[in-house]
Design an enzyme around this catalytic site. Structure first.
Site, PDB file in Angstrom:
ATOM      1  N   ASP A   1       9.150   2.615   1.588  1.00  0.00           N
ATOM      2  CA  ASP A   1       7.988   3.380   2.029  1.00  0.00           C
ATOM      3  C   ASP A   1       7.884   3.212   3.540  1.00  0.00           C
ATOM      4  O   ASP A   1       7.444   2.180   4.036  1.00  0.00           O
ATOM      5  CB  ASP A   1       6.716   2.865   1.323  1.00  0.00           C
ATOM      6  CG  ASP A   1       5.468   3.641   1.757  1.00  0.00           C
ATOM      7  OD1 ASP A   1       5.530   4.363   2.768  1.00  0.00           O
ATOM      8  OD2 ASP A   1       4.430   3.505   1.076  1.00  0.00           O
TER       9      ASP A   1
ATOM     10  N   LYS B   1       2.700   9.877   8.051  1.00  0.00           N
ATOM     11  CA  LYS B   1       1.863   9.597   9.225  1.00  0.00           C
ATOM     12  C   LYS B   1       2.334  10.189  10.553  1.00  0.00           C
ATOM     13  O   LYS B   1       1.816  11.203  10.984  1.00  0.00           O
ATOM     14  CB  LYS B   1       1.646   8.090   9.338  1.00  0.00           C
ATOM     15  CG  LYS B   1       0.756   7.566   8.207  1.00  0.00           C
ATOM     16  CD  LYS B   1       0.170   6.212   8.503  1.00  0.00           C
ATOM     17  CE  LYS B   1      -0.980   5.862   7.575  1.00  0.00           C
ATOM     18  NZ  LYS B   1      -0.617   5.236   6.314  1.00  0.00           N
TER      19      LYS B   1
ATOM     20  N   PHE C   1       0.859  -1.186   0.000  1.00  0.00           N
ATOM     21  CA  PHE C   1       0.000   0.000   0.000  1.00  0.00           C
ATOM     22  C   PHE C   1       0.893   1.233   0.000  1.00  0.00           C
ATOM     23  O   PHE C   1       1.778   1.356   0.846  1.00  0.00           O
ATOM     24  CB  PHE C   1      -0.926   0.042   1.215  1.00  0.00           C
ATOM     25  CG  PHE C   1      -1.836   1.241   1.188  1.00  0.00           C
ATOM     26  CD1 PHE C   1      -2.959   1.261   0.369  1.00  0.00           C
ATOM     27  CD2 PHE C   1      -1.551   2.373   1.947  1.00  0.00           C
ATOM     28  CE1 PHE C   1      -3.793   2.384   0.313  1.00  0.00           C
ATOM     29  CE2 PHE C   1      -2.378   3.487   1.901  1.00  0.00           C
ATOM     30  CZ  PHE C   1      -3.501   3.494   1.088  1.00  0.00           C
TER      31      PHE C   1
HETATM   32  C1  PLP Z   1      -0.878   5.463   4.918  1.00  0.00           C
HETATM   33  C2  PLP Z   1       0.170   5.027   3.974  1.00  0.00           C
HETATM   34  C3  PLP Z   1       0.395   5.710   2.771  1.00  0.00           C
HETATM   35  C4  PLP Z   1      -0.488   6.840   2.284  1.00  0.00           C
HETATM   36  O1  PLP Z   1      -0.490   7.917   3.140  1.00  0.00           O
HETATM   37  P1  PLP Z   1      -1.606   9.076   2.980  1.00  0.00           P
HETATM   38  O2  PLP Z   1      -1.179  10.113   3.955  1.00  0.00           O
HETATM   39  O3  PLP Z   1      -2.918   8.459   3.307  1.00  0.00           O
HETATM   40  O4  PLP Z   1      -1.551   9.543   1.577  1.00  0.00           O
HETATM   41  C5  PLP Z   1       1.446   5.298   1.969  1.00  0.00           C
HETATM   42  N1  PLP Z   1       2.225   4.265   2.340  1.00  0.00           N
HETATM   43  C6  PLP Z   1       2.042   3.589   3.484  1.00  0.00           C
HETATM   44  C7  PLP Z   1       2.964   2.481   3.837  1.00  0.00           C
HETATM   45  C8  PLP Z   1       0.996   3.932   4.340  1.00  0.00           C
HETATM   46  O5  PLP Z   1       0.800   3.236   5.461  1.00  0.00           O
END
Ligand code: PLP
Length: 394
Positions: free
Chosen positions: A214, A243, A129
């Protein structure tokens, strides 16, 4: 009547009006122990005095100036991120998806500037994700996020997470980068094997690819180190963070080595809001707190005791909870004879907030400031709900 807020979420019918530490109070007075942290965002809990002070002080000075001018807060936060990571340089944005977009744009431009413009494809993992923009849903590759939004943006190849041979087989003349989450969050708290993650570094080097991590969810102390890659003895070239970075204020960052960031020149990328003075005040206070000596030691201590408690409960209720997964305070309960959503609802009714994830997992993402009191309370609530569920099954 059609909802005035677009119906993109399946929301629980509750609204919170006050938060303090690990607790949230609903409008009707109910108190909840927040082990979701707004999906790993409120890293220091709600209304941490240091964050409130930093943000309100900045709010009385200047909120926004745009990136047409120097922003001293950005220079300070970037310097701190650089000091505490592999990176040499930082780009600020407002969300995880935007941080990922910057990573992906660097992957393409890096090779374009190096005279290999044919390299634009990124190898990603199944179950990943990376956000909800058109590029990041393509990178995530999940049918449920792509459905209806065709054509899928070109340039992403998917391989099973953790399988190095499959990944090496997917490398071609057009491959630009490898992108993974060190621990898959939305996918169900799936930890990358340390050896696999280390070999990704060697593979990227062997083929001249950029390695992108990520760390939007794993970053800012969530796994017990400031960044999850710091558990390994290797580092990526480019990394997305968001986050927890603002502790609840929307802010994201793309961190990169000088070699990777060099391709970005004035005009090549940008954001109106990115890294504005308010966001930087919040991020600086979060970083100063999380990097204080002893802070992450306490996180690891409380994480170990929470995990031990969860494993005891798992052993007592192996049919309901098949496995405890994760690292630090990024924990997952893999559900067996119960749907994750059903367990989550039961916990909610008992006053504990959690977050669902893929693979029938319930995520526990408590604020990093919890102590034994909160841990014990969460385990007590879980023990009661699991006993009920197990009793109802037999
Ligand atoms: C939450 C998340 C995203 C996306 O972040 P947003 O602030 O919702 O755009 C991308 N990568 C990972 C691993 C995430 O947990």
């Amino acid at each position: 009547m059609f909802p005035v807020v677009m119906p993109t979420y399946a929301r629980a019918d509750v609204a919170f009006e006050k938060g303090e530490g690990a607790y949230l109070w609903a409008e009707d007075g109910r108190r909840f122990l927040d082990f979701g942290s707004g999906v790993a965002v409120t890293a220091l809990g709600h209304c941490h005095p240091r964050l409130v002070a930093a943000l309100t002080a900045q709010a009385g000075r200047v909120w926004h100036t745009s990136n047409m001018y120097r922003i001293p807060g950005q220079e300070r936060v970037a310097a701190k991120l650089v000091e505490h990571s592999f990176a040499d340089s930082v780009f600020f944005c407002n969300s995880g998806a935007e941080a990922m977009e910057c990573c992906l744009k660097i992957a393409r431009k890096y090779h374009d500037e190096s005279g290999r413009p044919e390299r634009y494809r990124v190898i990603c993992a199944n179950g990943a994700f990376h956000g909800r923009t058109l590029a990041t849903i393509a990178a995530g590759g999940q049918e449920k996020h792509l459905k209806g939004f065709a054509p899928v943006m070109d340039g992403f190849d998917h391989v099973p997470y953790g399988n190095l041979n499959a990944l090496r087989d997917a490398i071609g003349a057009e491959t630009a980068a490898i992108l993974v989450e060190p621990v898959q969050g939305e996918g169900g708290i799936v930890r990358g094997d340390p050896d696999y993650l280390r070999r990704l570094r060697a593979t990227a080097d062997e083929f001249g690819l950029l390695l992108i991590f990520d760390e939007v969810q794993t970053g800012i102390g969530r796994t017990g180190r400031l960044f999850a890659y710091q558990h390994l003895d290797v580092a990526p070239d480019v990394m997305a963070v968001a986050k927890g970075l603002g502790g609840g204020f929307p802010v994201g960052a793309c961190l990169a080595t000088e070699a990777a960031a060099r391709c970005l020149t004035p005009g090549s990328h940008g954001s109106t809001f990115g890294g504005n003075p308010l966001a930087m005040a919040a991020a600086e206070a979060v970083l100063d707190t999380v990097t204080e000596p002893g802070f992450l030691d306490r996180v690891n201590h409380v994480a170990a005791s929470l995990r031990t408690g969860l494993e005891t409960l798992q052993a007592r209720h192996p049919a309901v909870i098949e496995e405890v997964r994760g690292q630090g305070l990024m924990l997952g309960l893999k559900c067996g004879a119960v749907e994750n959503i059903a367990l989550m609802r039961r916990l909610f009714d008992a006053g504990l907030l959690t977050v669902a994830a893929g693979d029938n997992v319930v995520r526990l993402l408590p604020p990093l400031i919890i102590g034994e009191t909160e841990t014990t309370q969460a385990l007590d609530i879980l023990a009661g709900v699991l006993a009920d569920l197990d009793g109802a099954r037999s």
